[in-house]
Design an enzyme around this catalytic site. Structure first.
Site, short mmCIF file in Angstrom:
data_model
loop_
_atom_site.label_atom_id
_atom_site.label_comp_id
_atom_site.label_asym_id
_atom_site.label_seq_id
_atom_site.Cartn_x
_atom_site.Cartn_y
_atom_site.Cartn_z
CB SER A 111 -0.69 0.12 1.04
OG SER A 111 -1.58 1.39 1.48
CE1 TYR B 212 -3.71 -2.23 4.82
CE2 TYR B 212 -3.39 0.18 4.52
CZ TYR B 212 -3.45 -1.15 4.20
OH TYR B 212 -3.45 -1.33 2.72
N1 LIG Z 1 -8.49 -0.65 -2.18
C1 LIG Z 1 -7.72 0.35 -1.53
O1 LIG Z 1 -7.92 1.36 -1.59
C2 LIG Z 1 -6.22 -0.01 -1.30
C3 LIG Z 1 -5.12 0.67 -0.90
C4 LIG Z 1 -3.91 0.29 -0.71
C5 LIG Z 1 -3.55 -1.14 -0.85
N2 LIG Z 1 -4.78 -1.93 -0.74
C6 LIG Z 1 -4.48 -3.41 -0.56
O2 LIG Z 1 -4.78 -4.26 -1.47
C7 LIG Z 1 -5.21 -5.30 -1.29
C8 LIG Z 1 -6.60 -5.82 -1.40
O3 LIG Z 1 -7.48 -4.59 -1.02
P1 LIG Z 1 -9.00 -4.63 -1.61
O4 LIG Z 1 -9.54 -3.21 -1.45
O5 LIG Z 1 -9.47 -5.45 -2.64
O6 LIG Z 1 -9.78 -5.28 -0.16
P2 LIG Z 1 -11.13 -5.83 -0.16
O7 LIG Z 1 -12.34 -5.38 -1.28
O8 LIG Z 1 -11.65 -6.00 1.25
O9 LIG Z 1 -10.92 -7.43 -0.36
C9 LIG Z 1 -10.03 -7.89 0.41
C10 LIG Z 1 -9.80 -9.65 -0.03
O10 LIG Z 1 -9.07 -10.27 1.19
C11 LIG Z 1 -9.95 -11.58 1.69
N3 LIG Z 1 -9.44 -11.54 3.05
C12 LIG Z 1 -9.59 -10.49 4.14
N4 LIG Z 1 -9.37 -10.97 5.34
C13 LIG Z 1 -8.92 -12.48 5.16
C14 LIG Z 1 -8.90 -13.52 5.69
N5 LIG Z 1 -8.52 -13.43 7.25
N6 LIG Z 1 -8.76 -14.88 5.30
C15 LIG Z 1 -8.72 -14.87 3.77
N7 LIG Z 1 -8.95 -13.89 2.98
C16 LIG Z 1 -9.11 -12.70 3.43
C17 LIG Z 1 -11.30 -11.12 1.36
O11 LIG Z 1 -11.85 -12.36 1.10
P3 LIG Z 1 -12.95 -13.02 2.09
O12 LIG Z 1 -13.69 -11.80 2.65
O13 LIG Z 1 -13.93 -13.92 1.32
O14 LIG Z 1 -12.34 -13.60 2.97
C18 LIG Z 1 -11.18 -10.45 0.18
O15 LIG Z 1 -11.22 -11.12 -0.96
C19 LIG Z 1 -5.13 -5.42 0.16
O16 LIG Z 1 -3.90 -6.19 0.65
C20 LIG Z 1 -5.01 -4.02 0.75
O17 LIG Z 1 -4.30 -3.74 1.71
C21 LIG Z 1 -5.81 -1.52 -1.06
#
Ligand SMILES: NC(=O)c1ccc[n+]([C@@H]2O[C@H](COP(=O)([O-])OP(=O)(O)OC[C@H]3O[C@@H](n4cnc5c(N)ncnc54)[C@H](OP(=O)(O)O)[C@@H]3O)[C@@H](O)[C@H]2O)c1
Length: 251
Positions: free
Chosen positions: A143, A156
């Site tokens: 991130s 985080y």
């Molecule tokens: N979106 C942003 O703005 C942003 C910015 C910077 C970095 N990121 C990074 O990008 C990545 C994806 O983010 P996103 O925005 O796509 O998040 P998201 O929509 O909340 O999706 C998170 C994914 O992780 C899985 N997950 C969460 N906890 C878990 C657990 N305990 N065991 C197994 N699976 C788990 C969820 O699946 P289930 O619910 O099915 O378990 C879901 O598929 C993350 O690492 C995040 O830190 C995102």
């Protein structure tokens, strides 16, 4: 150098939704057989169905990444479906808000288990076979917050800083054996539907006004960077940190 992933196998954690789902879709589009994973089987089945409808190859393996045991089981089950894993994308993440004094031990553990411990033990499980084959790729989804003082998300942002350090250590250790380890650092990313829903919301405008890009990113834009690093086109990329953040990481 090719961007094709034909004949490769990939495990994408957290691909039941969000960025991970876009990564799984794009890797499959480029020819990889993808293992979709997450806690929610219904959403996993939907990701798999969408990939198969587009004539890609995908299977779902359910996993809650809270413990090393469940991580090991995921690695084993993923391997049993595809025979081997050539590409590991450590994407699953949890990012609750909270200052240090507001954060409970339970929340802290969820953040560190999902964002740091799971990638750590997945690498421990899957990289040795990549080393034996003399080829493999790990992409860690970090991130822009990893390098910033983020008092309202201290657990985080520090977990992503830890992941960045692991990216460097793994790149240095495994690169000479043919295993490339790199990282993609997204900025604020939202699915198109959510962007449409919050259009006009002043809180959303406060985020985008601070970005050189003046908009949220799309999951597919992060997926493109992951697919590049996973491919032979990135053969000389070792320990790279690719910011796909609309400029959020700029000081
Ligand atoms: N979106 C942003 O703005 C942003 C910015 C910077 C970095 N990121 C990074 O990008 C990545 C994806 O983010 P996103 O925005 O796509 O998040 P998201 O929509 O909340 O999706 C998170 C994914 O992780 C899985 N997950 C969460 N906890 C878990 C657990 N305990 N065991 C197994 N699976 C788990 C969820 O699946 P289930 O619910 O099915 O378990 C879901 O598929 C993350 O690492 C995040 O830190 C995102």
């Amino acid at each position: 150098m090719s961007t094709s992933l034909s004949g490769r196998t990939a495990l994408v954690t957290g691909s039941t939704g969000g960025i991970g789902r876009a990564i799984a879709g794009l890797l499959a589009e480029r020819g990889a057989h993808v293992i979709v994973s997450g806690r929610h089987a219904e959403r996993g089945a939907q990701t798999v169905a969408d990939i198969r409808e587009a004539e890609g190859k995908a299977d779902f393996v359910q996993a809650d990444l809270m413990s090393a045991d469940s991580v090991r089981t995921l690695a084993e089950q993923a391997r049993s479906v595809t025979g081997q894993i050539d590409i590991l994308v450590n994407n699953a993440g949890t990012f609750p808000e909270g200052t240090t004094t507001d954060t409970t031990e339970e929340v802290f553990d969820a953040v560190y288990n999902t964002n740091v411990k799971a990638p750590f033990f997945l690498v421990a499980e899957l990289v040795p076979a990549m080393i034996e084959r003399g080829a493999g790729v790990v992409v860690n989804v970090s991130s822009f917050a990893a390098d910033k003082a983020a008092p309202d998300r201290a657990a985080y942002s520090s977990s992503k800083a830890a992941l960045n350090n692991l990216t460097k250590a793994w790149a240095k250790q495994y690169g000479p054996s043919g295993v490339r380890v790199n990282s993609v650092a997204p900025g604020p990313v939202l699915a198109e539907e959510i962007q449409a829903m919050i259009a006009g919301d002043p809180r959303a405008a406060a985020v985008t006004d601070a970005l050189p890009a003046r908009r949220f990113g799309l999951p597919r834009e992060v997926a493109e960077a992951v697919a590049y690093l996973a491919s032979d086109a990135a053969a000389f990329a070792h320990g790279a940190f690719l910011s796909i953040d609309g400029g959020a990481g700029l000081a």
